[in-house]
Design a protein around this motif. Structure first.
Motif, short mmCIF file in Angstrom:
data_model
loop_
_atom_site.label_atom_id
_atom_site.label_comp_id
_atom_site.label_asym_id
_atom_site.label_seq_id
_atom_site.Cartn_x
_atom_site.Cartn_y
_atom_site.Cartn_z
N LEU A 1 -4.67 33.34 -140.03
CA LEU A 1 -4.01 32.23 -139.33
C LEU A 1 -4.59 30.88 -139.72
N HIS A 2 -5.79 30.90 -140.29
CA HIS A 2 -6.45 29.64 -140.62
C HIS A 2 -5.59 28.82 -141.56
N GLY A 3 -5.38 27.57 -141.19
CA GLY A 3 -4.63 26.68 -142.07
C GLY A 3 -3.14 26.92 -142.05
N ARG A 4 -2.68 27.92 -141.30
CA ARG A 4 -1.24 28.15 -141.28
C ARG A 4 -0.59 27.12 -140.37
N ARG A 5 0.63 26.73 -140.74
CA ARG A 5 1.34 25.73 -139.97
C ARG A 5 2.14 26.39 -138.86
N PHE A 6 2.15 25.73 -137.76
CA PHE A 6 2.91 26.21 -136.62
C PHE A 6 3.90 25.13 -136.26
N GLU A 7 5.16 25.53 -136.09
CA GLU A 7 6.19 24.53 -135.76
C GLU A 7 6.31 24.41 -134.26
N PHE A 8 5.97 23.27 -133.76
CA PHE A 8 6.05 23.01 -132.33
C PHE A 8 7.31 22.17 -132.07
N VAL A 9 8.22 22.76 -131.34
CA VAL A 9 9.52 22.13 -131.16
C VAL A 9 9.65 21.55 -129.76
N GLY A 10 10.13 20.35 -129.70
CA GLY A 10 10.45 19.73 -128.42
C GLY A 10 11.82 19.08 -128.54
N GLY A 11 12.20 18.37 -127.50
CA GLY A 11 13.49 17.71 -127.60
C GLY A 11 14.04 17.36 -126.24
N ALA A 12 15.31 17.06 -126.23
CA ALA A 12 15.91 16.62 -124.98
C ALA A 12 17.40 16.94 -124.97
N THR A 13 17.88 17.18 -123.77
CA THR A 13 19.31 17.24 -123.56
C THR A 13 19.69 15.92 -122.88
N LEU A 14 20.42 15.08 -123.62
CA LEU A 14 20.82 13.77 -123.08
C LEU A 14 22.25 13.88 -122.56
N ILE A 15 22.44 13.45 -121.34
CA ILE A 15 23.78 13.52 -120.76
C ILE A 15 24.28 12.09 -120.54
N PHE A 16 25.32 11.74 -121.29
CA PHE A 16 25.92 10.40 -121.17
C PHE A 16 27.18 10.49 -120.33
N ASP A 17 27.33 9.53 -119.45
CA ASP A 17 28.56 9.45 -118.68
C ASP A 17 29.55 8.62 -119.48
N LEU A 18 30.66 9.20 -119.87
CA LEU A 18 31.61 8.51 -120.74
C LEU A 18 32.48 7.52 -119.98
N ASP A 19 32.44 7.58 -118.64
CA ASP A 19 33.20 6.60 -117.87
C ASP A 19 32.38 5.35 -117.60
N THR A 20 31.13 5.53 -117.27
CA THR A 20 30.30 4.39 -116.87
C THR A 20 29.39 3.91 -118.00
N TYR A 21 29.41 4.61 -119.14
CA TYR A 21 28.55 4.26 -120.26
C TYR A 21 27.08 4.26 -119.88
N GLU A 22 26.70 5.23 -119.14
CA GLU A 22 25.29 5.33 -118.76
C GLU A 22 24.69 6.58 -119.39
#
Lengths: 497, 697
Positions: free
Chosen positions: B612-633
């Protein structure tokens, strides 16, 4: 007048496999004693595929012969797996030599040719083993015929299955199904060799209590393998009731239906299997079955060829069903582990215990709770576990061969020491979690850090030293600086009572 | 699913299309047809959305780039197989080395009699059954989410083979249909294969005897077909639907995420039981309205459970059969135990806790809703007299149960739009449920939200970092107070432009897919401009898209951004009050860090595996963004931050110990198979199988 008994446990460091030499040092030796040391050899094997295995096992056996002066009082073979008994094949010449003298051979009742239940179980396992080899071979050839990325799920499962079959001494890496084909000796041969030796044999059952000849204060409790099939076939705790039935006879089993299908594709490999009527082989009437022709013969076959054979072939499932081979191999492997002979060596009445469970899995462990030893009064498995000062960790520290509540958690004695016979590099190559991390952590907690691995040289600045005095018995345990520390690890246990 | 109202006959007359295709099948599985008590209700007629056959419909042309994925069947028609808009049933049985003739559901003789009669010995009926149940499941999903369902896309190279390694967005191909193999395995197993975009159903011989079961319908050597079990089909189809939305949930470092996959698949199967009126009335009458007592509705996979050596159904949300020492089997309800979750790590066991919690919520609402009916029927005492219930009362109770179950299922499905892209926990899901329901149903007259919160709490499910277990605290925080609304308006306009046409009911799933793909490539630049520093500040570091904040190990996509858009969804729903409208765009963003796996500073005792030494590990993050299409928020940002060090350390710890293996059958192996997470998972249930078939732990 207090008496002191000295016991030495030698763990050979030859690879992933078990080989332990237990020596009861003759107390009178220093005073010119005549009786000499008493030696018990528990297993002698290394995993198939280990580099230079034959030389390593011969070196091990040579050391055993030298250490014992050619006299082994008891040879114990715990169960029929290559990594426990291969040395009886690989160093056969040394075993045969006239300079070696064996007092007795101990095996589990499951190896007794005169026991009908043992014969039936063994025959069942043998049939399953023989059915697996062609299934593996067929799967291997099928996978080779389609493009497959190395490291993919399929390939991994195939390799894993090969590793499992190798426990039986079958080498599939050279493309041959059965070891016999090139005159290689299998695990069955090793067991048979031990059975045929002229020394007295004992086929042990749970509940037996044995004296160790020449080492009076030591009594040996037999805990397993259980006589009950329910426990024998259990490899992990569950509330569900298992049921048993067999490859041969009666209705068709899952195994039967699977291996029959393999036979349908690869008749040569399964010639030994009984022929079955077609309603047991096929889920539907013949009228519904459509064979796949090389070229379309009507609109139905054309439909099939166009929609399956020629379209989006990455979605095809021609080999997925063969992955069941792994499940059958795993099951067979676990069933064999569960036939492990489990011995507890007690030093002095009510004294400390050395536990050698072979590769016992959950069912075997659970069954100990139901064992009584009429000659030992009220002693229970729980007592023995509580008094354990040395635990040979079962199955190289895998996740399902050390029971938690009714196993390790009961081993609460103050001087618990554990030894894991393992070779991490080999285990990694097979992608086995040995030793299993949570078990390793818990072992270290229970044994206060006194856990050794056969593939690691014990650190000089971290010596094992512990002991206790209880009810007139003094126990001290230590790691003896070994002359050939790369070759074995010695642990000595002194008991004064 | 959409259904054009009429079609034109050859002579020019307009003809009404039928709304449904009626297809017979089992409500549960064949075993219930072997008992007089249940045979009558076990046969049902599924009403499946109508798909035109070649006689009445017109095939759509399939764009070339979709051909390699989707085979030669014409799009827009239901043809032999069945092969339709969503599914292609290919009945190949590789173990037997044969295939079975595909059923033609448009054959007049089948149209005239609601399809083939249920028969275990007829493979064409099996094809009809999987088609009917899978289509029903898809329809529930689409109706709750208010949009068309897409299967997970596949990345193919120029030779039409799946891409091995990193995937570029433009390599992704639309998968028109989920492939279904009703007899793909000869084993007691069935699973969804993400790599093949296929459902594989197994068949196996029933055991010689099942002495421990209470109602034993097997005979030795008889075959059990998993593709005839409503529950198994619905479960596997749901896996596929969920994977289409959340491809990252199958490769997760949190024990809840894979467990959620299992639980959600079970929930859909369970609540679909309540859509069979005869079954419902039968079980209401039998339990005298008490659905928390043992009944078929709350149990899953009866035949499979019994054939694999269990005392009853494979799984149950409400209780279990146990055998006592004197040999009798008794049923015990599954009482809430807040500590159970902490003890249970395997996905099915853990998922079962979530299923039980949701079922508890259902029971709570149902019980409250029928309290008045029970009082009326018991002269105000609330204690029903002994004997059978009046059929009218049974009907009324059944109506309440059906309505409540439908709402619970919709709440569960709608919550998916409010889930984070990775590492979903049960607590996150509770918050998603509460938020989704609050958005669409402002006044919770039936107390669904309270019922969910209470049920989850009693099963020990708590979200992290929430002050109280109340509706207000559990709702994801609103992000209305952003300074930069002008910029948000820009992106909302873009989203509206891209997604708006999808509301046109003539757009196909392929067009929908292409729009999403387009959005995935154009949106990063828009987001980069719109999610400006003030908004990032408002998100308190959970989502950082701008250069000043990059970590050196943050992965850069080919377009130069340090994040990527994984999915864009349109949510356009009208609430039950007929007024409240949810008009949202859901944008799913991920960010990846490549972290070196080093030794654990906190726990140097554990030595790191040299490989495992030196091996890369992919750490994933992110977001679910919810836009209101009526109010533009920007209404919500549901984040799993890639900067969350605690989460990273937990994952690294798991990785050091040989990978996240939450009880997926491992054969002493160290890592699970991320590419086929369900193939082994679903064999977990085969513990203690007879016939030398028991698998390793």
């Amino acid at each position: 007048m207090p008496e002191t008994h000295q016991i030495r446990i030698r763990t050979y460091r030859h690879g992933l496999g078990d080989c332990f030499l237990l020596t009861v040092v003759d107390a009178s030796e220093s005073a010119g004693g005549l009786l000499g040391d008493v030696h018990v050899l528990i297993d002698c094997g290394v995993l198939l595929g280990t580099d230079d295995a034959r030389r390593k096992m011969n070196d091990v056996v040579a050391d055993i012969v030298q250490t014992t002066n050619g006299r082994i009082d008891v040879v114990v073979a715990t169960h029929e797996h290559w990594d426990h008994i291969s040395g009886f094949n690989q160093a056969r010449e040394q075993w045969e030599s006239s300079g070696l003298n064996i007092g007795a051979i101990w095996m589990a009742w499951t190896e007794d040719l005169d026991d009908p239940l043992a014969n039936r179980l063994r025959q069942d396992r043998e049939e399953r083993r023989r059915a697996l080899a062609p299934a593996y071979g067929f799967w291997d050839r099928q996978l080779a015929a389609i493009p497959n990325t190395p490291g993919s799920f399929e390939t991994e499962r195939l390799q894993q299955t090969r590793g499992l079959l190798e426990f039986f001494g079958e080498d599939h890496s050279i493309g041959l199904n059965e070891g016999e084909a090139v005159g290689r000796r299998t695990t069955a041969d090793a067991m048979e060799y031990l059975r045929q030796r002229p020394e007295p044999h004992r086929y042990l059952r749970p509940g037996q209590l044995l004296a160790l000849p020449g080492a009076d204060p030591i009594r040996v409790y037999v805990l397993g393998p259980p006589r009950n099939e329910k426990w024998l076939k259990k490899e992990r705790p569950s509330t569900r009731t298992p049921e048993t039935y067999h490859l041969s006879g009666g209705a068709m089993s899952l195994a039967d239906s699977f291996f029959s299908a393999v036979g349908h594709h690869d008749p040569a490999g399964t010639a030994h299997l009984e022929q079955r009527p077609s309603e047991l082989l096929y889920p539907f009437d013949e009228a519904h079955q459509r064979a796949e022709p090389p070229v379309a013969t009507d609109d139905v076959t054309e439909w099939f060829i166009n929609h399956y054979r020629l379209a989006a072939t990455w979605r095809n499932i021609d080999t997925d069903w063969l992955r069941s081979t792994t499940d059958f191999a795993l099951k067979l492997d676990s069933d064999t582990n569960n036939t492990s002979l489990v011995l507890a060596f007690e030093i002095g009445d009510g004294g400390p215990v050395l536990l050698f469970p072979g590769d016992a899995q959950v069912g075997n462990w659970l069954s100990w709770q139901h064992v009584t030893w009429p000659e030992a009064g009220q002693t229970t498995a729980e007592d023995l576990l509580k008094r354990t000062v040395f635990y040979k960790v079962a199955h190289h520290g895998s996740h399902n061969a050390t029971l938690e509540e009714l196993g390790l958690e009961l081993m609460d004695g103050p001087a618990l020491t554990a030894m894991v016979p393992v070779d991490r590099a080999t285990a990694d190559k097979q992608r086995w979690a040995m030793p299993f991390e949570p078990l390793w952590t818990r072992l270290n907690e229970r044994a206060d850090g006194r856990v050794l691995r056969s593939d690691e040289t014990p650190a000089r600045d971290h010596p094992i030293r512990c002991g206790y005095t209880r009810a007139g018995t003094t126990v001290s345990i230590g790691h003896e600086p070994a002359v050939r520390s790369d070759f074995y690890i010695d642990i000595s246990i002194d008991v004064t009572c | 699913m959409k259904n054009e109202q009429s079609y034109r006959l050859v002579d020019g007359r307009q003809q009404q299309r039928p709304p449904w295709r009626r297809l017979r099948g089992y409500a549960f599985d064949p075993i219930l047809s072997t008992s007089v008590a249940t045979a009558m209700v076990n046969q049902v007629v599924f009403r499946v959305a109508w798909e035109d056959g070649p006689e009445t419909g017109n095939p759509r042309s399939v764009p070339d780039q979709h051909q390699t994925v989707n085979g030669p069947a014409p799009s827009g028609l239901l043809t032999r197989g069945p092969i339709g808009e969503y599914l292609e049933v290919i009945d190949y049985d590789p173990a037997s080395g044969v295939f079975y003739e595909p059923v033609d559901l448009n054959a007049p003789l089948l149209l005239a009699q609601d399809g083939l009669q249920p028969a275990e010995g007829n493979p064409q009926f099996h094809q009809q059954m999987v088609y009917a149940v899978a289509m029903t499941t898809i329809e529930h999903f689409e109706r709750a989410l208010g949009r068309l369902a897409l299967w997970a896309p596949v990345a193919l190279d120029n030779n039409g083979q799946p891409v091995d390694g990193p995937v570029e967005t433009d390599q992704l191909r639309f998968v028109q249909r989920l492939r279904v193999y009703p007899h793909g395995l000869r084993n007691a197993n069935a699973f969804y294969s993400p790599t093949k975009n296929a459902l594989l159903f197994g068949y196996f011989p029933a055991p010689e005897r099942t002495a421990t079961t209470t109602s034993d319908g097997h005979f030795p050597g008889g075959w059990v077909f998993t593709c005839l079990s409503h529950d198994i089909i619905a479960h596997e189809t749901t896996h596929a639907l969920l994977h289409g939305m959340f491809p990252r949930y199958t490769n997760s470092y949190h024990p809840d995420t894979l467990a959620f996959h299992e639980a959600f698949a079970d929930l859909v199967a369970l609540f679909q039981h309540f859509t069979f009126p005869d079954v419902l009335r039968n079980q209401i009458a039998r339990t005298r309205g008490d659905l928390s007592s043992q009944n078929l509705l709350g149990e899953l996979a009866q035949q499979f459970g019994q054939a694999t050596g269990q005392h009853g159904a494979l799984r149950s949300a409400i209780g279990k059969w146990t055998k006592s020492s004197n040999g009798t089997t008794t049923w015990e309800p599954r009482e809430p135990d807040p500590d159970e979750l902490g003890r249970t790590l395997d996905p099915h066991g853990r998922g079962a806790i979530l299923v039980a919690a949701v079922f508890d919520a259902f029971i709570a609402v149902y019980s409250a809703r029928i309290a008045d009916l029970v009082r009326i029927a018991s002269s105000g005492t609330g204690i029903l007299p002994a004997g059978e219930l009046h059929p009218d009362l049974v009907n009324r109770l059944a109506a309440e149960a059906a309505n409540t179950a439908e709402q619970v299922l919709r709440i569960c499905i709608r919550a998916l739009d409010y889930c984070p892209p990775v590492d979903l926990t049960f607590g996150d899901y509770l918050r998603a449920i509460i938020t989704a329901d609050s958005d669409l149903v402002p006044t919770d007259d039936s107390n669904f939200r309270i019922a969910f919160i209470e049920a989850f709490r009693r099963r020990g499910i708590y979200p992290e970092n929430v002050r109280t277990m109340s509706v207000d605290s559990l709702r994801w925080p609103l992000r209305q107070s952003m300074d930069d609304q002008g910029q948000i308006e820009d992106i909302s306009t873009t989203l509206e432009q891209i997604l708006g046409p999808l509301r046109n009911h003539n757009s196909t799933r392929a067009q929908y897919f292409d729009r999403v793909k387009e959005a995935r490539s154009t949106l990063p630049a828009e987001l980069y401009d719109s999610i400006s520093q003030p908004i990032q500040n408002a998100l308190r570091g959970a989502l950082l898209l701008h250069p000043s904040t990059y970590l050196p190990d943050l992965k850069q996509s080919p377009d130069g951004h340090h994040f990527s858009v994984e999915d864009v969804r349109l949510a356009d729903r009208i609430g039950p009050d007929g007024v409240t409208r949810v008009h949202h765009a859901v944008v799913v963003i991920t960010q990846t860090r490549q972290v070196d796996i080093g030794p654990d500073d906190n726990d140097p005792q554990i030595d790191l595996d040299p490989i495992l030494h030196g091996r890369r590990f992919e750490f994933v993050g992110g977001a679910t963004l919810i836009f209101d299409l009526d109010t533009y928020e920007l209404r919500y940002a549901i984040t799993k931050s890639v900067y969350d060090d605690a989460r990273l350390q937990r994952q690294l710890q798991l990785e050091r110990r040989g990978g996240a293996d939450f009880g997926v059958r491992s054969a002493y192996r160290q890592q699970p198979f991320p590419d086929e997470p369900f193939a082994l998972l679903h064999q977990e249930t085969l513990d203690d199988l007879p016939g030398g078939m028991q698998l390793n732990a």
